[in-house]
Design an enzyme around this catalytic site. Structure first.
Site, PDB file in Angstrom:
ATOM      1  CE1 TYR A  47      -4.332   0.937  -0.090  1.00  0.00           C
ATOM      2  CE2 TYR A  47      -4.421  -1.318   0.697  1.00  0.00           C
ATOM      3  CZ  TYR A  47      -5.035  -0.228   0.108  1.00  0.00           C
ATOM      4  OH  TYR A  47      -6.340  -0.307  -0.271  1.00  0.00           O
TER       5      TYR A  47
ATOM      6  CG  ASP B 153      -9.520  10.446 -23.558  1.00  0.00           C
ATOM      7  OD1 ASP B 153      -8.548   9.685 -23.710  1.00  0.00           O
ATOM      8  OD2 ASP B 153     -10.604  10.091 -23.062  1.00  0.00           O
TER       9      ASP B 153
ATOM     10  CD  GLU C 222      -4.618   5.435   1.437  1.00  0.00           C
ATOM     11  OE1 GLU C 222      -4.569   6.347   2.278  1.00  0.00           O
ATOM     12  OE2 GLU C 222      -5.570   4.646   1.343  1.00  0.00           O
TER      13      GLU C 222
ATOM     14  NE  ARG D  20      -7.418  -2.947 -19.975  1.00  0.00           N
ATOM     15  CZ  ARG D  20      -8.453  -3.640 -20.453  1.00  0.00           C
ATOM     16  NH1 ARG D  20      -8.264  -4.845 -20.957  1.00  0.00           N
ATOM     17  NH2 ARG D  20      -9.659  -3.141 -20.447  1.00  0.00           N
TER      18      ARG D  20
ATOM     19  CE  LYS E 148      -8.628   2.348 -25.205  1.00  0.00           C
ATOM     20  NZ  LYS E 148      -8.683   2.796 -23.812  1.00  0.00           N
TER      21      LYS E 148
ATOM     22  CB  THR F 206      -5.858   3.761 -21.538  1.00  0.00           C
ATOM     23  OG1 THR F 206      -5.804   3.873 -22.961  1.00  0.00           O
ATOM     24  CG2 THR F 206      -7.278   4.016 -21.068  1.00  0.00           C
TER      25      THR F 206
HETATM   26  C1  PLP Z   1     -10.876   7.801 -25.532  1.00  0.00           C
HETATM   27  C2  PLP Z   1     -11.036   6.932 -24.324  1.00  0.00           C
HETATM   28  N1  PLP Z   1     -10.988   7.492 -23.105  1.00  0.00           N
HETATM   29  C3  PLP Z   1     -11.134   6.768 -21.990  1.00  0.00           C
HETATM   30  C4  PLP Z   1     -11.302   5.403 -22.044  1.00  0.00           C
HETATM   31  C5  PLP Z   1     -11.545   4.655 -20.781  1.00  0.00           C
HETATM   32  O1  PLP Z   1     -10.592   3.740 -20.462  1.00  0.00           O
HETATM   33  P1  PLP Z   1     -10.918   2.522 -19.490  1.00  0.00           P
HETATM   34  O2  PLP Z   1     -11.714   1.550 -20.278  1.00  0.00           O
HETATM   35  O3  PLP Z   1      -9.557   2.050 -19.118  1.00  0.00           O
HETATM   36  O4  PLP Z   1     -11.673   3.056 -18.320  1.00  0.00           O
HETATM   37  C6  PLP Z   1     -11.322   4.764 -23.289  1.00  0.00           C
HETATM   38  C7  PLP Z   1     -11.498   3.305 -23.370  1.00  0.00           C
HETATM   39  O5  PLP Z   1     -11.793   2.714 -24.334  1.00  0.00           O
HETATM   40  C8  PLP Z   1     -11.207   5.557 -24.463  1.00  0.00           C
HETATM   41  O6  PLP Z   1     -11.272   5.007 -25.674  1.00  0.00           O
END
Ligand code: PLP
Length: 419
Positions: free
Chosen positions: A56, A202, A58, A237, A231, A228
């Site tokens: 842990y 994002d 935190e 993950r 991908k 993320t």
């Molecule tokens: C553009 C985008 N943002 C956020 C996410 C969320 O990721 P997670 O599935 O790890 O929560 C995704 C997942 O596919 C995504 O494509």
């Protein structure tokens, strides 16, 4: 066999071990084309399966609420420094559990309940966490959406600017989950600056392409970047939030203690390994090849009469409207899966059908590029897809294609599996 080996798991829980072995073989035997998936390296798998699970932590490196951080502090610092160096950002937070919580942390950092933000609608290629009515982000905040052009399938920046001027959102999201075209970060930044909004990029889908120099970077344009780590980036993950230094404290506070308790140190270690791998020349080659493969596949599919949203792709992702083929997305995806080609059914912009049974399919080339397939293989992949989509109820044909896919993939080793 799975690698690292599952000797202890097989002894303690043979049922579970057999299921994991089954999944490893399935991943080996299929053409995995879900656009958000990939194969992590065996080194990443090892990092994620260590005694770091036991700890842990935190807080942040040097400022923890639990003792015994001599190694976890170093591991998290390594991940942060590697993220900053790879993407060239002033700040990186590597603790968020996944992409959705990362985005939620950004809302918490900059928005109050009821505040307005601007994003691409889910059915047009945005993500659930960009304000879908079923997401907390759509329930607790006030989304207004931009769309893609009905004909072009591309984001219309004039429309984005008009909406931003009229609505004065506090935050603007660019990026999404089914966008086959390059995101124009400088244009979004100019709009955000004009209306005084925080720009959030994002880059969950395209982070690996950006890291490998195959897609323009939002660094220097976006105030905050969420991604993320799986991908195209090919890590475990998890997620990261990168930001200009002026936003560092707000982001860190939103992640912990705002949303989370202890970070997952084993995932942090896996992220650190993936970032190290992404800084190597071989990763640059992979990122560029992902796009070469996607373009080759787009051309071959177009040749088979598939209707690609926006007419093609600039990145790893293809979105296909199957209306003209007379097949819905879901039966097509199921037939393709039976034929050894794994992807997902997906809405297309202005889809008259519902998300659970939409008109399209979405696919990507990251995982098959990691396996070593090149543009030379894409005409064959497209031919298999065309045949399977034309034979959704023909089990014999689908079985035959699955066998041919398996035969091809025997020549392409899979990280995490020894055959
Ligand atoms: C553009 C985008 N943002 C956020 C996410 C969320 O990721 P997670 O599935 O790890 O929560 C995704 C997942 O596919 C995504 O494509």
């Amino acid at each position: 066999m799975h690698e690292p080996g599952l000797r202890h798991l097989a002894a303690a829980d043979p049922t579970l071990a057999a299921l994991v072995e089954g999944e490893a073989q399935r991943q080996h035997d299929k053409l995995r084309m879900i656009a958000s998936e990939n194969y992590v390296s065996t080194a990443v798998l090892e990092a994620c399966g260590t005694v770091l699970n036991n700890k842990y932590s935190e807080g942040y490196p040097g400022k923890r609420y639990y003792e015994g951080q001599q190694f976890c502090d170093q591991i998290e610092t390594l991940a942060i420094e590697r993220a900053r160096a790879l993407f060239g950002t002033e700040h990186a937070n590597v603790q968020t559990y996944s992409g959705s919580p990362a985005n939620l942390a950004v809302y918490l950092a900059f928005m109050d309940p009821g505040d307005k933000f601007l994003s691409l609608e889910l059915s047009q290629g945005g993500h659930l966490t960009h304000g879908s009515p079923v997401s907390a982000t759509g329930k607790w905040f006030r989304p207004v959406h931009y769309t893609v052009g009905r004909e072009s399938g591309r984001i219309d920046l004039d429309q984005v600017r008009d909406i931003a001027r009229n609505e004065r959102p506090k935050m603007i999201f660019c990026g999404g989950t089914a966008i086959p075209r390059t995101i124009d970060f400088p244009a979004f930044a100019a709009i955000a600056q004009e209306v005084g909004a925080i720009l959030v990029a994002d880059i969950a889908h395209i982070a690996g392409l950006i890291a490998g120099g195959a897609h323009p970077s939002p660094v220097g344009y976006a105030d905050v970047i969420t991604t993320t780590t799986h991908k195209t980036l090919r890590g475990p993950r998890g997620a990261m939030i990168m930001a200009k230094a002026e936003h560092a404290a707000a982001i860190d506070k939103a992640v912990f203690p705002g949303l989370q308790g202890g970070p997952h140190n084993h995932t942090t270690a896996g992220i650190a390994v993936a970032l190290h791998e992404a800084a190597q020349p071989t990763f640059k080659a992979y990122a560029h090849q992902v796009i070469v493969n996607a373009k080759a596949l787009a051309a071959a599919l177009t040749g088979h009469g598939f209707d690609l949203v926006s007419g093609g792709t600039d990145n790893h992702l293809l979105l296909i409207d199957l209306t003209g083929k007379g097949v819905e997305g879901k039966p097509a995806a199921k037939a393709l899966d039976a034929a050894g080609i794994e992807l997902n059914f997906n809405t297309v912009p202005y889809d008259p059908r519902k998300p659970w049974s939409p008109s399209g399919i979405r696919l990507g080339t990251a995982a098959l590029t990691t396996r070593g397939l090149t543009e030379q293989h894409m005409p064959q992949v497209a031919a298999w897809m065309a045949e399977a989509v034309g034979a959704v109820a023909d089990t014999a044909t689908l079985d035959r294609i699955a066998g041919e896919v398996r035969d091809l993939l025997k020549g392409f080793p899979m990280p995490g599996y020894t055959g």
